[in-house]
Write an enzyme that holds these catalytic residues in place. Structure first.
Site, mmCIF file in Angstrom:
data_model
loop_
_atom_site.group_PDB
_atom_site.id
_atom_site.type_symbol
_atom_site.label_atom_id
_atom_site.label_comp_id
_atom_site.label_asym_id
_atom_site.label_seq_id
_atom_site.Cartn_x
_atom_site.Cartn_y
_atom_site.Cartn_z
ATOM 1 N N ASP A 8 4.814 15.717 127.705
ATOM 2 C CA ASP A 8 4.550 15.101 129.002
ATOM 3 C C ASP A 8 5.627 15.655 129.933
ATOM 4 O O ASP A 8 6.309 16.637 129.584
ATOM 5 C CB ASP A 8 4.518 13.559 128.922
ATOM 6 C CG ASP A 8 5.875 12.930 128.640
ATOM 7 O OD1 ASP A 8 6.866 13.678 128.418
ATOM 8 O OD2 ASP A 8 5.963 11.689 128.654
ATOM 9 N N CYS A 65 7.899 14.131 124.189
ATOM 10 C CA CYS A 65 7.949 13.278 125.382
ATOM 11 C C CYS A 65 9.399 12.824 125.547
ATOM 12 O O CYS A 65 10.311 13.440 125.000
ATOM 13 C CB CYS A 65 6.948 12.126 125.315
ATOM 14 S SG CYS A 65 7.248 10.873 124.073
ATOM 15 N N HIS A 98 8.143 13.913 101.661
ATOM 16 C CA HIS A 98 7.670 12.620 101.165
ATOM 17 C C HIS A 98 6.366 12.166 101.812
ATOM 18 O O HIS A 98 5.558 11.505 101.165
ATOM 19 C CB HIS A 98 8.716 11.527 101.425
ATOM 20 C CG HIS A 98 9.929 11.638 100.553
ATOM 21 N ND1 HIS A 98 10.784 10.583 100.325
ATOM 22 C CD2 HIS A 98 10.430 12.692 99.871
ATOM 23 C CE1 HIS A 98 11.770 10.983 99.525
ATOM 24 N NE2 HIS A 98 11.577 12.257 99.244
ATOM 25 N N ASN A 99 6.197 12.435 103.095
ATOM 26 C CA ASN A 99 5.078 11.849 103.840
ATOM 27 C C ASN A 99 3.985 12.840 104.210
ATOM 28 O O ASN A 99 2.988 12.458 104.817
ATOM 29 C CB ASN A 99 5.591 11.182 105.130
ATOM 30 C CG ASN A 99 6.817 10.317 104.904
ATOM 31 O OD1 ASN A 99 7.898 10.625 105.401
ATOM 32 N ND2 ASN A 99 6.670 9.267 104.128
ATOM 33 N N HIS A 133 4.837 11.008 95.462
ATOM 34 C CA HIS A 133 4.578 10.845 96.900
ATOM 35 C C HIS A 133 3.086 10.937 97.231
ATOM 36 O O HIS A 133 2.638 10.378 98.224
ATOM 37 C CB HIS A 133 5.338 11.909 97.705
ATOM 38 C CG HIS A 133 6.811 11.901 97.437
ATOM 39 N ND1 HIS A 133 7.598 10.799 97.711
ATOM 40 C CD2 HIS A 133 7.626 12.829 96.896
ATOM 41 C CE1 HIS A 133 8.839 11.065 97.359
ATOM 42 N NE2 HIS A 133 8.884 12.290 96.850
HETATM 43 C C1 RB5 Z 1 7.989 8.700 130.343
HETATM 44 O O1 RB5 Z 1 8.822 8.123 131.296
HETATM 45 C C2 RB5 Z 1 8.303 8.146 128.966
HETATM 46 O O2 RB5 Z 1 7.879 6.821 128.875
HETATM 47 C C3 RB5 Z 1 7.648 8.993 127.886
HETATM 48 O O3 RB5 Z 1 8.062 10.324 128.004
HETATM 49 C C4 RB5 Z 1 7.936 8.606 126.451
HETATM 50 O O4 RB5 Z 1 9.303 8.487 126.223
HETATM 51 C C5 RB5 Z 1 7.157 7.474 125.924
HETATM 52 O O5 RB5 Z 1 7.249 7.101 124.749
#
Ligand code: RB5
Length: 153
Positions: A8, A65, A98-99, A133
């Site tokens: 993002d 993100c 493991h996962n 696992h």
């Molecule tokens: C964006 O501000 C933020 O909420 C997003 O990048 C992320 O950390 C969400 O989990």
């Protein structure tokens, strides 16, 4: 490997250098966006990458993100996906061993690029351990099955 990647706005700055790393390692990369740092909603991008992995169009997914948390929460809702936020190379190793994790979620705001590159490397080079696992991973995946009505006793 065929790698699906997205971020993002908060993870955008680390996406290009991680794509460069993936290409240098010989992987085939599909970038699901975004194309710039404009504010976007992370669930839209987690959805695209997770569905590409679940459909077998990509072998693994990488999502970036702010924290990695929202990406992991979204990706894990897609059947066939095992996604987690990873903050250290050691956890990346265990996530694979493991996962059998197939979607790596990392933080563009709280984890340095150099550490994230080590995490990505570990995620792509560590095999699933199998053995004890394997049964546990199978139990994770039964939660995808609508006919599974929960563990009794
Ligand atoms: C964006 O501000 C933020 O909420 C997003 O990048 C992320 O950390 C969400 O989990």
């Amino acid at each position: 490997m065929r790698i699906a990647i997205a971020s993002d706005h908060a993870g955008f700055i680390q996406k290009a250098p991680i794509i460069e790393q993936l290409i240098a390692l010989g992987h085939e990369v599909r970038d699901f966006g975004p194309a710039n740092e404009d504010r976007v909603d992370y669930p839209d991008y987690a959805d695209k990458v997770a569905r590409a992995v679940a459909a077998g169009q990509a072998d693994r997914g990488i999502l970036i993100c702010g924290t990695g948390i929202g990406m992991a929460l979204t990706a894990d809702k897609i059947a066939g996906i095992r996604a987690s936020v990873i903050q250290t190379p050691e956890f990346a190793h265990l996530f694979r061993e493991h996962n059998d994790g197939n979607v790596l979620c990392i933080s563009g705001r709280f984890t340095e690029l150099d550490i994230n590159k080590q995490i990505v490397n570990e995620f792509l080079t560590t095999g699933f351990g199998g053995g004890r696992h394997a049964g546990r991973v199978k139990k994770i995946m039964r939660e995808d099955d609508a006919s599974f009505s929960g563990v009794k006793e």
